[in-house]
Design a protein around this motif. Structure first.
Motif: not given
Length: 135
Positions: A83-91
């Motif tokens: 989830d953290t990696i996904k959120e970083k990519r979205m940002n």
């Protein structure tokens, strides 16, 4: 009219996104009832939207906003890290992410909606309205 920002997606995820839409969790269904049909200040949300190499629970391109509803399994380290990696990519793509738990959506929908409304109000304060530019 302002042009929409192009956001890449993996076409291989389209079928899986459709499966997820057809097998939504109860919390996702409850939140979708509040978001669909431009009920949220007139903004168009989509559910189980492929973006880059991920599928977002809910997404509004105009707001560049993702809303994620996390079930019990998201408490475990491996999924939390994903989830953290996904959120970083979205940002990195310019997408803001609001994250709620299943319990928050099921038991405290009023505050979930208030949080989304607050995001939209702040977005509108800081984003020029194309229809009012040059007036």
């Amino acid at each position: 009219m302002a042009k929409r920002k192009f956001i890449p997606y993996n076409p291989k995820l389209k079928e899986y996104a459709r499966e997820l839409r057809n097998n939504s969790t109860q919390a996702e269904i409850f939140l979708w009832i509040k978001l669909k049909g431009k009920q949220m200040y007139g903004y168009d949300f989509h559910r189980q939207k492929p973006i880059d190499n991920y599928i977002l629970d809910f997404f509004c391109q105009e707001l560049m906003l993702a809303i994620e509803v996390d079930g019990y399994s998201h408490q475990f380290l491996e999924i939390y890290n994903k989830d953290t990696i996904k959120e970083k990519r979205m940002n990195e793509l310019g997408v803001s992410v609001l994250r709620f738990t299943d319990d928050q959506v099921s038991k405290d929908m009023q505050n979930v909606i208030k949080t989304i409304e607050f995001f939209i109000e702040e977005f509108e304060k800081h984003t020029p309205n194309p229809s009012q530019e040059g007036s």
